[in-house]
Write a protein that holds these residues in place. Structure first.
Motif, PDB file in Angstrom:
ATOM      1  N   ARG A 184       8.565  -1.125 -14.576  1.00 49.25           N
ATOM      2  CA  ARG A 184       8.436   0.038 -13.702  1.00 49.25           C
ATOM      3  C   ARG A 184       7.344  -0.187 -12.658  1.00 49.25           C
ATOM      4  O   ARG A 184       7.491   0.180 -11.491  1.00 49.25           O
ATOM      5  CB  ARG A 184       8.126   1.265 -14.549  1.00 49.25           C
ATOM      6  N   LYS A 185       6.249  -0.809 -13.070  1.00 45.87           N
ATOM      7  CA  LYS A 185       5.141  -1.073 -12.146  1.00 45.87           C
ATOM      8  C   LYS A 185       5.578  -2.003 -11.015  1.00 45.87           C
ATOM      9  O   LYS A 185       5.270  -1.767  -9.848  1.00 45.87           O
ATOM     10  CB  LYS A 185       3.969  -1.670 -12.915  1.00 45.87           C
ATOM     11  N   VAL A 186       6.328  -3.022 -11.360  1.00 46.32           N
ATOM     12  CA  VAL A 186       6.819  -3.975 -10.358  1.00 46.32           C
ATOM     13  C   VAL A 186       7.772  -3.272  -9.396  1.00 46.32           C
ATOM     14  O   VAL A 186       7.724  -3.482  -8.184  1.00 46.32           O
ATOM     15  CB  VAL A 186       7.487  -5.186 -11.031  1.00 46.32           C
ATOM     16  N   VAL A 193       7.016   0.436  -2.600  1.00 42.09           N
ATOM     17  CA  VAL A 193       5.943   0.700  -1.636  1.00 42.09           C
ATOM     18  C   VAL A 193       5.950  -0.360  -0.546  1.00 42.09           C
ATOM     19  O   VAL A 193       5.824  -0.051   0.642  1.00 42.09           O
ATOM     20  CB  VAL A 193       4.570   0.751  -2.355  1.00 42.09           C
ATOM     21  N   MET A 194       6.110  -1.620  -0.941  1.00 39.31           N
ATOM     22  CA  MET A 194       6.127  -2.695   0.047  1.00 39.31           C
ATOM     23  C   MET A 194       7.313  -2.558   0.990  1.00 39.31           C
ATOM     24  O   MET A 194       7.182  -2.736   2.192  1.00 39.31           O
ATOM     25  CB  MET A 194       6.153  -4.057  -0.654  1.00 39.31           C
ATOM     26  N   ARG A 241       8.938   0.205   1.820  1.00 40.74           N
ATOM     27  CA  ARG A 241       8.716   1.330   2.725  1.00 40.74           C
ATOM     28  C   ARG A 241       7.706   0.982   3.805  1.00 40.74           C
ATOM     29  O   ARG A 241       7.880   1.328   4.971  1.00 40.74           O
ATOM     30  CB  ARG A 241       8.261   2.563   1.940  1.00 40.74           C
ATOM     31  N   SER A 242       6.647   0.262   3.417  1.00 41.52           N
ATOM     32  CA  SER A 242       5.629  -0.118   4.397  1.00 41.52           C
ATOM     33  C   SER A 242       6.202  -1.064   5.439  1.00 41.52           C
ATOM     34  O   SER A 242       5.968  -0.903   6.637  1.00 41.52           O
ATOM     35  CB  SER A 242       4.442  -0.787   3.699  1.00 41.52           C
ATOM     36  N   LEU A 243       6.961  -2.059   4.977  1.00 37.66           N
ATOM     37  CA  LEU A 243       7.559  -3.011   5.913  1.00 37.66           C
ATOM     38  C   LEU A 243       8.584  -2.329   6.815  1.00 37.66           C
ATOM     39  O   LEU A 243       8.685  -2.657   7.993  1.00 37.66           O
ATOM     40  CB  LEU A 243       8.207  -4.165   5.149  1.00 37.66           C
ATOM     41  N   SER A 244       9.324  -1.379   6.267  1.00 38.07           N
ATOM     42  CA  SER A 244      10.301  -0.655   7.072  1.00 38.07           C
ATOM     43  C   SER A 244       9.611   0.142   8.170  1.00 38.07           C
ATOM     44  O   SER A 244      10.048   0.144   9.325  1.00 38.07           O
ATOM     45  CB  SER A 244      11.122   0.259   6.172  1.00 38.07           C
ATOM     46  N   ALA A 245       8.516   0.811   7.817  1.00 32.33           N
ATOM     47  CA  ALA A 245       7.770   1.572   8.816  1.00 32.33           C
ATOM     48  C   ALA A 245       7.176   0.658   9.875  1.00 32.33           C
ATOM     49  O   ALA A 245       7.207   0.961  11.070  1.00 32.33           O
ATOM     50  CB  ALA A 245       6.661   2.378   8.138  1.00 32.33           C
ATOM     51  N   LEU A 246       6.647  -0.473   9.443  1.00 35.18           N
ATOM     52  CA  LEU A 246       6.078  -1.433  10.382  1.00 35.18           C
ATOM     53  C   LEU A 246       7.153  -1.976  11.320  1.00 35.18           C
ATOM     54  O   LEU A 246       6.950  -2.083  12.527  1.00 35.18           O
ATOM     55  CB  LEU A 246       5.414  -2.577   9.614  1.00 35.18           C
ATOM     56  N   ARG A 247       8.322  -2.280  10.765  1.00 33.16           N
ATOM     57  CA  ARG A 247       9.428  -2.794  11.576  1.00 33.16           C
ATOM     58  C   ARG A 247       9.847  -1.766  12.625  1.00 33.16           C
ATOM     59  O   ARG A 247      10.056  -2.102  13.794  1.00 33.16           O
ATOM     60  CB  ARG A 247      10.607  -3.151  10.674  1.00 33.16           C
TER      61      ARG A 247
END
Length: 84
Positions: free
Chosen positions: A3-5, A11-12, A14-20
């Motif tokens: 679950r942690k992974v 999160v990664m 979503r962050s990359l999508s926002a950055l893109r």
């Protein structure tokens, strides 16, 4: 997958999508400001190619120098001689 992974992966992503999206918005704005001129002209390709060749020549000289060559050899030798 734990679950942690999965949480970290989400999160990664979503962050990359926002950055893109941000970069696409900025890049689109820059292209719109310049008009329909996209890509490089022949002279720009020539200058870019010459610069890339010059950088490759300098990098080749650095990597094949004695100090760097011996450092790489010792690094590889140490990796191959590692005890498990």
């Amino acid at each position: 997958m734990s679950r942690k992974v999965r949480n970290i992966r989400n999160v990664m992503e979503r962050s990359l999508s926002a950055l893109r999206r941000t970069w696409e918005d900025r890049l689109g704005a820059c292209v719109r400001c310049r008009g329909h001129d996209r890509g490089m002209t022949t002279s720009e390709y020539a200058v870019g190619t010459i610069a890339a060749c010059a950088f490759a020549a300098v990098l080749y000289k650095v990597v094949t120098s004695g100090a760097v060559l011996s450092a790489l050899q010792s690094l590889i030798k140490g990796a191959l001689d590692a005890k498990f």
